[in-house]
Design a protein around this motif. Structure first.
Motif, short mmCIF file in Angstrom:
data_model
loop_
_atom_site.label_atom_id
_atom_site.label_comp_id
_atom_site.label_asym_id
_atom_site.label_seq_id
_atom_site.Cartn_x
_atom_site.Cartn_y
_atom_site.Cartn_z
N GLY A 126 85.41 76.50 -4.21
CA GLY A 126 85.87 77.28 -5.37
C GLY A 126 85.36 78.70 -5.29
N ASP A 127 85.90 79.53 -6.16
CA ASP A 127 85.51 80.93 -6.15
C ASP A 127 84.10 81.10 -6.63
OD1 ASP A 127 87.95 81.36 -5.25
OD2 ASP A 127 88.75 82.31 -7.07
N PHE A 128 83.53 82.17 -6.21
CA PHE A 128 82.13 82.43 -6.48
C PHE A 128 82.09 83.63 -7.43
CE2 PHE A 128 78.20 84.56 -5.28
CZ PHE A 128 77.30 83.53 -5.19
N LEU A 129 81.77 83.36 -8.71
CA LEU A 129 81.82 84.41 -9.74
C LEU A 129 83.15 85.15 -9.70
CD1 LEU A 129 78.37 86.16 -10.10
CD2 LEU A 129 79.53 84.65 -11.67
N GLY A 130 84.21 84.40 -9.56
CA GLY A 130 85.53 85.01 -9.65
C GLY A 130 86.04 85.61 -8.36
N THR A 131 85.30 85.53 -7.26
CA THR A 131 85.84 86.06 -6.02
C THR A 131 85.62 85.05 -4.90
OG1 THR A 131 85.42 87.62 -4.24
CG2 THR A 131 83.72 87.42 -5.88
N SER A 132 86.58 85.00 -3.96
CA SER A 132 86.47 84.05 -2.87
C SER A 132 85.65 84.65 -1.73
CB SER A 132 87.86 83.67 -2.37
OG SER A 132 88.50 84.82 -1.89
N MET A 133 85.27 85.92 -1.89
CA MET A 133 84.59 86.68 -0.85
C MET A 133 83.37 85.95 -0.30
SD MET A 133 84.64 89.98 0.23
CE MET A 133 83.70 91.48 0.08
N PHE A 134 82.54 85.41 -1.21
CA PHE A 134 81.30 84.78 -0.76
C PHE A 134 81.44 83.28 -0.64
CE2 PHE A 134 80.30 88.52 -3.33
CZ PHE A 134 79.70 89.30 -2.36
N SER A 135 82.63 82.78 -0.90
CA SER A 135 82.81 81.34 -0.92
C SER A 135 82.94 80.81 0.50
CB SER A 135 84.06 81.01 -1.73
OG SER A 135 84.44 79.69 -1.49
N LYS A 136 82.38 79.63 0.73
CA LYS A 136 82.48 79.02 2.06
C LYS A 136 83.92 78.68 2.39
CE LYS A 136 77.88 77.02 1.72
NZ LYS A 136 77.73 77.19 0.24
N ASP A 137 84.77 78.64 1.38
CA ASP A 137 86.16 78.27 1.60
C ASP A 137 86.84 79.17 2.64
OD1 ASP A 137 85.72 76.41 -0.29
OD2 ASP A 137 86.88 77.39 -1.89
N THR A 138 86.38 80.43 2.73
CA THR A 138 87.07 81.37 3.62
C THR A 138 86.28 81.60 4.91
OG1 THR A 138 85.94 83.23 2.61
CG2 THR A 138 88.06 82.59 1.65
N GLN A 139 85.26 80.78 5.14
CA GLN A 139 84.37 81.06 6.27
C GLN A 139 84.45 80.00 7.36
OE1 GLN A 139 80.43 81.98 4.91
NE2 GLN A 139 81.18 83.08 3.11
N ALA A 140 83.81 80.33 8.50
CA ALA A 140 83.71 79.37 9.60
C ALA A 140 82.26 79.30 10.07
CB ALA A 140 84.62 79.78 10.75
N PHE A 141 81.86 78.14 10.59
CA PHE A 141 80.48 77.92 11.03
C PHE A 141 80.48 77.45 12.48
CE2 PHE A 141 80.80 77.67 6.56
CZ PHE A 141 79.66 78.27 6.07
N ILE A 142 79.65 78.14 13.30
CA ILE A 142 79.57 77.76 14.72
C ILE A 142 78.10 77.65 15.11
CG2 ILE A 142 81.79 78.87 15.28
CD1 ILE A 142 80.24 81.26 16.34
N PRO A 143 77.79 76.96 16.21
CA PRO A 143 76.39 76.84 16.63
C PRO A 143 75.75 78.21 16.86
CG PRO A 143 77.75 75.27 17.79
CD PRO A 143 78.69 76.16 17.05
N LEU A 144 74.51 78.34 16.48
CA LEU A 144 73.81 79.62 16.52
C LEU A 144 73.77 80.26 17.93
CD1 LEU A 144 72.26 81.74 14.90
CD2 LEU A 144 70.19 80.40 15.25
N SER A 202 97.09 83.57 11.30
CA SER A 202 95.71 84.06 11.38
C SER A 202 95.17 84.40 9.99
CB SER A 202 95.63 85.29 12.29
OG SER A 202 96.05 86.44 11.58
N VAL A 203 93.86 84.26 9.84
CA VAL A 203 93.19 84.67 8.60
C VAL A 203 91.93 85.42 8.97
CG1 VAL A 203 94.02 82.75 7.18
CG2 VAL A 203 91.91 82.49 8.48
N LYS A 204 91.39 86.15 7.99
CA LYS A 204 90.12 86.83 8.22
C LYS A 204 89.05 86.20 7.35
CE LYS A 204 91.31 91.56 9.66
NZ LYS A 204 90.48 91.76 10.84
N GLY A 205 87.86 86.09 7.86
CA GLY A 205 86.78 85.53 7.05
C GLY A 205 85.44 85.68 7.75
N ASN A 206 84.39 85.43 7.02
CA ASN A 206 83.05 85.54 7.61
C ASN A 206 82.81 84.39 8.58
OD1 ASN A 206 82.95 87.55 5.79
ND2 ASN A 206 81.27 86.70 4.56
N VAL A 207 82.08 84.70 9.65
CA VAL A 207 81.72 83.67 10.63
C VAL A 207 80.20 83.59 10.68
CG1 VAL A 207 81.81 82.97 13.04
CG2 VAL A 207 83.81 84.02 11.97
N ASN A 208 79.68 82.35 10.60
CA ASN A 208 78.24 82.16 10.57
C ASN A 208 77.79 81.31 11.75
OD1 ASN A 208 77.87 83.10 7.59
ND2 ASN A 208 79.53 81.57 7.59
N GLY A 209 76.64 81.70 12.31
CA GLY A 209 76.03 80.86 13.34
C GLY A 209 74.81 80.20 12.75
#
Ligand SMILES: Nc1ncnc2c1ncn2[C@@H]1O[C@H](COP(=O)(O)OP(=O)(O)OP(=O)(O)O)[C@@H](O)[C@H]1O
Ligand SMILES: [Mg+2]
Lengths: 408, 236
Positions: free
Chosen positions: A197-215, A121-128
Motif C-alpha cells: 500500500g501507499d506510504f503516507l499517500g505516495t507509492s514512492m517509498f512503498s516496497k510495491d514499486t521496488q525490487a530486491f537483489i542479493p547484496l 518496463s517500469v521504474k523503481g528503486n532497487v535494493n541489495g
C-alpha cells in the motif's frame, strides 16, 4: 424553565419565520455552513492521516532502527553531507559486535532503475540486501520466496519484486521463474511481495514499486561507492532503551567517533512518521481551528444581526403576544429557538456539503467522516445560535407591551 | 365589589422636554356585565385608560384594583397571567398573526395558559363557530375580509372566558355595515353576561352601550348611564 407548550410554539414560530424568509435565513447561515464544512473535513482528513500512519508504521515493521548517514526527520542535512558513508563492512562489524539484535541487515539502494520484461518496463528503486531482510521488512512474499543465504552470498542473479512491479510487468502472467532485466542485467524472479500500500499517500517509498537483489550482486553492478542503510531489529524481550544505547555505542566505536562528539550517523525509527504526522495534524488543526472560529464568529454576528431585524420586524407581533398573555420567558424562548433553528439548519446544510466532499477525500486518502464530529458540528451550530440569539431575544422579551403594540 | 376600581389614576409620559399627562386623575368603577363606551377627542387618553384597565400599562400614580386585586402590586408575570385569563383584547388593527390560520390565532391565548392541544382545538373551534366563522378556520388573515378578521380577533378575545372584553375602536378599520355586524356580536356577548368596555369615536357605535364615559384632556368630562341604549331599543 422551558415548558413544553412554549417549546412547541417556539419551534412552530421559528419554522414559519424561517419559511417566510428562506433566502435571508440561508444567507445568514453562511458562516455556520463554512465553519461546519471546515471542521468536518478537517476531522475527516486527520482521521484519514491517522489510518495512513498506522498502515505505514505496520509496513515499516515495528521496533526497527534504521542506521543511516542521513537523519530522516529533523537533524541538519548539511552536516550529514560531510559524514563518512555507512558501509557494508561497518554493517558486518556491527552484526558481530552487537548481540542484542535479532537482525542487522545491510540495505543498499539505488533510485529509479528501469525494470523490463518483454516490451513492458517500469521504474523503481532497487535494493541489495541479504536474507535477514525478511525479518525487518514487515511484508512477506505472497508468491515464491525470498532469496536464501546461499543465493545471497554467491550473488546469484535472482530478485524479489514488489506487488506493483509484478502487476505492471507481468499483468496476468505468473512472474515466478521468469527473467526480467534490471538496468540491463538479467534476473530470475523468485518471489513477489504482498501488497504493502501507499506510504503516507505516495507509492514512492512503498516496497510495491521496488525490487530486491542479493547484496554482492548489487555492489557489482551499481558499485560500492555509496552509503548504505542498516536495519536493526532487537530481540523480543530486551530492554529497548538500553539496547538502543548499546547499539549506538557499538556503532560509534565502529565508525571511530571520539567520546563527547555527536553521532556521525542518523538513528532513525518509524517515530519520525509519528512526528511528521503530529506536525501535519497540528498544522491542519490550527489552520482549521482558525478558519472555523473565524467563520463561526462571522456566522454568529450574522445571526445576531438577523435576529435583531427579526425582533424589530415583529415588534407588533410581540406586543400582541404579550397582550394575549405571553410571559417574558415565552418570548425569550421563541426567539432563542428561532436562532438555534436557523443555526442548526446551517449546520445541516454544512454537513450536506461536506458529506460528498468527504467521499472525494476518501478516494485520495482512505477515511470517513467520524460520527462524533457530526454531533459536535450540530451542537456547535446550536450553541452559536443560542449565544448570538440571547441578546436579541432578551430585547424582545423585555419590550413594554404598549410600546410594542404602538410600533408601526 | 366592583369588577374594576380606579381611583385618581395619573399616567404621565416623560418626553424629556415636557411631561405629557395622558391621564390626569381618573376615578371610576365598573361593575360586572356593564357595557361601557369610552368617548372623547383624539389624544384625550382613551387608549391610555384602556391599556391601564387591560393591565398592559401601569399608572404613574393612583390606585387600580381589578377583581379586588391591587394591580400595582403585581409583577410582570402576574400581569401577563391576568391578561391571559381575565382580559380579552380586540384591537382596531386586528393584530392577527399574518402567517397563522384563524384557528391557530384563536388558540394563542390557550397556548400561553398551557391548555392541552386537544382542548385548545375544541375551544378555539367553538369560539370561531360562535362568531360565525365555522367555515373559515384554516384561512389565513390575508384570505379573510376585514370584518372576518375582526371576528377572528373577537373569537381570540373570548376563547379563554375572560372577565372582561376590551375593544379599542374595533370598528375603526371597517366600513359601517361591517361595523354594525361587529357591534351586534359585542351586544350578543354582553347579553350572555360578558363585561365589555369599548372605545369609539362614533356616537351611533357608542349608542349600543348602556353607559358612556367622555374623556377630555385626560380627565373624565362626563359619565352617564344611557336612558335607552340601542340594544334595548332594538330589542323592543
Ligand atoms: N408612549 C407614549 N409616549 C408619549 N406620549 C404618549 C404615549 N402614549 C400616549 N401618549 C400621549 O398621551 C395622550 C393620550 O394618548 P391616547 O393614545 O390615550 O389618546 P386616545 O384618546 O386614544 O387618542 P385616539 O383617539 O387618537 O386614539 C396623547 O397626547 C399622546 O400623545
Ligand atoms: Mg386611541
Amino acid at each position: 424553565m422551558l415548558r413544553l407548550h412554549d417549546f412547541k410554539e417556539g419551534i412552530r414560530i421559528a419554522l414559519t419565520a424561517i419559511g417566510a424568509n428562506k433566502m435571508r435565513s440561508v444567507l445568514t447561515t453562511l458562516g455556520i455552513v463554512i465553519g461546519v464544512v471546515v471542521v468536518t473535513l478537517m476531522a475527516t482528513v486527520i482521521e484519514g492521516l491517522g489510518g495512513a500512519l498506522d498502515k505505514s508504521i505496520s509496513s515499516l515493521g515495528t521496533d526497527v532502527y534504521y542506521l543511516s548517514k542521513w537523519d530522516w526527520f529533523g537533524g541538519e542535512w548539511w552536516k550529514a553531507r560531510n559524514r563518512k558513508d555507512v558501509t557494508v563492512e561497518q554493517a558486518e562489524r556491527l552484526r558481530d559486535k552487537f548481540q542484542l539484535a535479532e537482525a542487522v541487515v545491510p540495505v543498499a539502494s539505488t533510485w529509479q532503475r528501469t525494470m523490463k520484461y518483454k516490451n513492458r518496463s517500469v521504474k523503481g528503486n532497487v535494493n541489495g540486501t541479504d536474507p535477514t531482510y525478511e525479518i525487518t521488512s514487515g511484508v512477506v512474499p505472497e508468491d515464491g520466496r525470498f532469496f536464501n543465504l546461499y543465493e545471497s552470498n554467491s550473488g546469484r542473479p535472482v530478485c524479489v519484486i514488489g506487488y506493483d512491479v509484478a502487476k505492471n510487468l507481468f499483468e496476468r502472467e505468473d512472474p515466478i521463474g521468469k527473467t526480467i532485466k534490471i538496468s540491463g542485467y538479467s534476473y530470475r524472479v523468485i518471489g513477489v511481495f504482498e501488497k504493502e500500500g501507499d506510504f503516507l499517500g505516495t507509492s514512492m517509498f512503498s516496497k510495491d514499486t521496488q525490487a530486491f537483489i542479493p547484496l554482492p550482486n548489487f555492489l557489482k553492478i551499481f558499485g560500492t561507492n555509496r552509503s548504505i542503510d542498516i536495519h536493526v531489529k532487537m530481540w523480543e524481550g530486551v530492554d529497548k532503551e538500553s539496547a538502543k544505547e548499546e547499539m549506538i555505542g557499538a556503532f560509534r566505536e565502529i565508525r571511530g567517533v571520539p567520546p563527547g562528539e555527536e553521532n556521525d550517523f542518523g538513528v532513525n525509527t518509524q517515530d519520525f512518521l509519528k512526528q511528521v504526522f503530529d506536525g501535519v495534524v497540528s498544522t491542519i488543526g490550527i489552520v482549521g481551528f482558525l478558519i472555523t472560529s473565524l467563520s463561526l464568529l462571522v456566522g454568529g454576528v450574522g445571526i445576531m444581526n438577523i435576529m435583531f431585524v427579526s425582533v424589530k420586524e415583529r415588534t407588533k407581533e410581540i406586543g400582541t403576544r404579550k397582550a394575549l398573555g405571553a410571559k417574558r420567558r415565552s418570548i425569550l424562548f421563541q426567539f432563542l429557538i428561532e436562532a438555534a433553528t436557523i443555526c442548526m439548519m446551517g449546520g445541516l446544510l454544512g454537513l450536506a456539503i461536506s458529506w460528498p466532499l468527504s467521499l472525494i477525500i476518501d478516494e485520495v486518502l482512505p477515511s470517513s467522516m467520524p460520527l462524533w464530529v457530526v454531533g459536535l458540528s450540530l451542537s456547535i451550530s446550536i450553541a452559536v445560535g443560542l449565544i448570538s440569539g440571547i441578546v436579541p431575544a432578551y430585547t424582545a422579551a423585555k419590550m413594554n407591551p404598549v410600546d410594542a403594540l404602538r410600533y408601526e | 365589589m366592583p369588577l374594576i376600581h380606579i381611583k385618581d389614576v395619573v399616567k404621565t409620559y416623560d418626553m424629556g422636554a415636557e411631561l405629557v399627562h395622558a391621564l390626569s386623575g381618573v376615578s371610576l368603577d365598573i361593575e360586572e356585565n356593564e357595557y361601557v363606551a369610552i368617548m372623547g377627542p383624539s389624544g384625550s387618553g382613551k387608549s391610555t385608560l384602556m391599556n391601564v384597565i387591560g393591565c398592559l400599562d401601569t399608572p404613574t400614580s393612583g390606585l387600580y384594583e381589578f377583581t379586588d386585586q391591587n394591580v400595582g402590586d403585581l409583577d410582570d408575570n402576574e400581569l401577563a397571567e391576568i391578561r391571559n385569563r381575565k382580559i380579552g383584547f380586540v384591537f382596531q388593527t386586528f393584530n392577527l398573526l399574518p402567517r397563522s390560520t384563524a384557528l391557530h390565532n384563536v388558540e394563542l391565548p390557550l397556548i400561553y395558559s398551557g391548555v392541552t392541544a386537544q382542548q385548545r382545538r375544541e375551544k378555539a373551534e367553538q369560539a370561531l363557530v360562535s362568531v360565525g366563522l365555522g367555515d373559515r378556520m384554516t384561512h389565513k388573515p390575508n384570505e379573510l375580509s376585514g370584518g372576518q378578521r375582526q371576528r377572528v380577533a373577537i373569537a381570540r378575545a373570548l376563547v379563554n372566558d375572560p372577565s372582561i372584553i376590551l375593544a379599542d375602536e374595533p370598528t375603526g378599520n371597517l366600513d359601517s355595515k361591517t361595523g354594525i355586524e361587529i357591534m351586534q356580536l359585542l351586544v350578543d356577548l354582553h347579553e350572555k353576561g360578558n363585561t365589555i368596555i369599548l372605545v369609539t369615536h362614533e356616537e351611533d357605535i357608542a349608542a349600543h352601550a348602556h353607559r358612556i364615559i367622555r374623556l377630555f384632556d385626560g380627565k373624565i368630562a362626563s359619565d352617564e348611564v344611557v336612558a335607552e341604549p340601542l340594544i334595548y331599543a332594538k330589542a323592543e
